[in-house]
Motif scaffolding. Structure first.
Motif, PDB file in Angstrom:
ATOM      1  N   SER A  86      60.783  39.182 -14.129  1.00 26.55           N
ATOM      2  CA  SER A  86      60.260  38.307 -13.068  1.00 26.55           C
ATOM      3  C   SER A  86      60.825  36.913 -13.218  1.00 26.55           C
ATOM      4  O   SER A  86      60.898  36.381 -14.325  1.00 26.55           O
ATOM      5  N   MET A  87      61.203  36.307 -12.100  1.00 29.23           N
ATOM      6  CA  MET A  87      61.701  34.938 -12.062  1.00 29.23           C
ATOM      7  C   MET A  87      61.141  34.262 -10.801  1.00 29.23           C
ATOM      8  O   MET A  87      60.794  34.942  -9.839  1.00 29.23           O
ATOM      9  N   THR A  88      61.093  32.933 -10.811  1.00 26.55           N
ATOM     10  CA  THR A  88      60.641  32.168  -9.653  1.00 26.55           C
ATOM     11  C   THR A  88      61.825  31.907  -8.742  1.00 26.55           C
ATOM     12  O   THR A  88      62.928  31.605  -9.202  1.00 26.55           O
ATOM     13  N   LYS A 160      62.337  30.812 -15.002  1.00 25.74           N
ATOM     14  CA  LYS A 160      61.253  31.581 -15.605  1.00 25.74           C
ATOM     15  C   LYS A 160      59.938  31.114 -14.978  1.00 25.74           C
ATOM     16  O   LYS A 160      59.711  29.911 -14.824  1.00 25.74           O
ATOM     17  N   PRO A 161      59.056  32.027 -14.588  1.00 24.56           N
ATOM     18  CA  PRO A 161      57.789  31.644 -13.953  1.00 24.56           C
ATOM     19  C   PRO A 161      56.928  30.749 -14.837  1.00 24.56           C
ATOM     20  O   PRO A 161      56.820  30.974 -16.033  1.00 24.56           O
ATOM     21  N   LYS A 162      56.367  29.721 -14.221  1.00 23.55           N
ATOM     22  CA  LYS A 162      55.395  28.874 -14.910  1.00 23.55           C
ATOM     23  C   LYS A 162      54.031  29.436 -14.533  1.00 23.55           C
ATOM     24  O   LYS A 162      53.487  29.119 -13.499  1.00 23.55           O
ATOM     25  N   SER A 163      53.537  30.305 -15.367  1.00 26.10           N
ATOM     26  CA  SER A 163      52.334  31.068 -15.053  1.00 26.10           C
ATOM     27  C   SER A 163      51.439  31.115 -16.273  1.00 26.10           C
ATOM     28  O   SER A 163      51.891  30.952 -17.399  1.00 26.10           O
ATOM     29  N   SER A 164      50.162  31.350 -16.041  1.00 22.15           N
ATOM     30  CA  SER A 164      49.252  31.537 -17.169  1.00 22.15           C
ATOM     31  C   SER A 164      49.455  32.918 -17.798  1.00 22.15           C
ATOM     32  O   SER A 164      48.969  33.180 -18.887  1.00 22.15           O
TER      33      SER A 164
END
Length: 185
Positions: A86-88, A160-164
């Motif tokens: 997964s990527m943004t 890279k996703p900035k996610s919790s």
């Protein structure tokens, strides 16, 4: 595991040792098959094609990796291979005219040859969201090949996703032996 190559003629009597060799030995291997699971992208930004270096991995039954990129199976056979990353989406997308895709590839390397065998890409592209590219399938590995995964972003810089969510839940690469005596796919 050595291949079980029993040739039985019609009405031939089979003793217990022969039957055990043909039925029990493959089941022993498949009760705890060689496998690996790598998780977590270390790639922060993606534009061109780059190999995926995995944050961590776990191996069973003899799989090895010296660089967290290439994974070598212990025996030849048919493996079920799965990969997801997964990527943004790129920040420069406007949602209508400026689009692209995230391409995920899985292949094998033997010597100087490195063909791609499986491909997956993002099918939905939503501005400002993270997208998952995935692929899976059967692959024959001859025992001297290594498995690798690469990722390529088109249409801008994918990040890279900035996610919790932990990195380990957003990217995974795995393989498990399902046919130890196979000689081709």
């Amino acid at each position: 595991m050595a291949a079980v190559d029993e040739r039985w003629s019609s009405r031939q009597k089979i003793d217990a040792a022969t039957l055990n060799r043909a039925s029990h030995a493959p089941i022993q291997v498949l009760a705890n098959p060689p496998s690996f699971r790598a998780v977590g992208l270390t790639n922060d930004n993606v534009t061109g094609q780059v190999p995926i270096t995995w944050k961590s991995y776990d191996t069973r039954g003899g799989f090895t990796s010296k660089d967290r990129i290439d994974f070598k199976p212990p025996v030849p056979g048919i493996y079920w291979v799965n990969c997801m990353a997964s990527m943004t989406t790129p920040a420069n997308w406007d949602g209508t005219t400026n689009t692209g895709t995230l391409l995920l590839q899985v292949g094998t390397t033997q010597g100087s040859s490195s063909p791609t065998v499986l491909k997956g890409y993002t099918s939905t592209k939503v501005k400002g969201s993270y997208q998952a590219a995935r692929t899976s399938g059967l692959m024959y590995l001859n025992g001297s090949q290594t498995l690798w995964a690469s990722i390529q972003g088109y249409g801008g810089t994918w990040t890279k996703p900035k996610s919790s969510n932990p990195d380990e839940s957003l990217a995974v690469f795995s393989a498990v032996l399902i046919a130890p005596d196979a000689t081709s796919l």
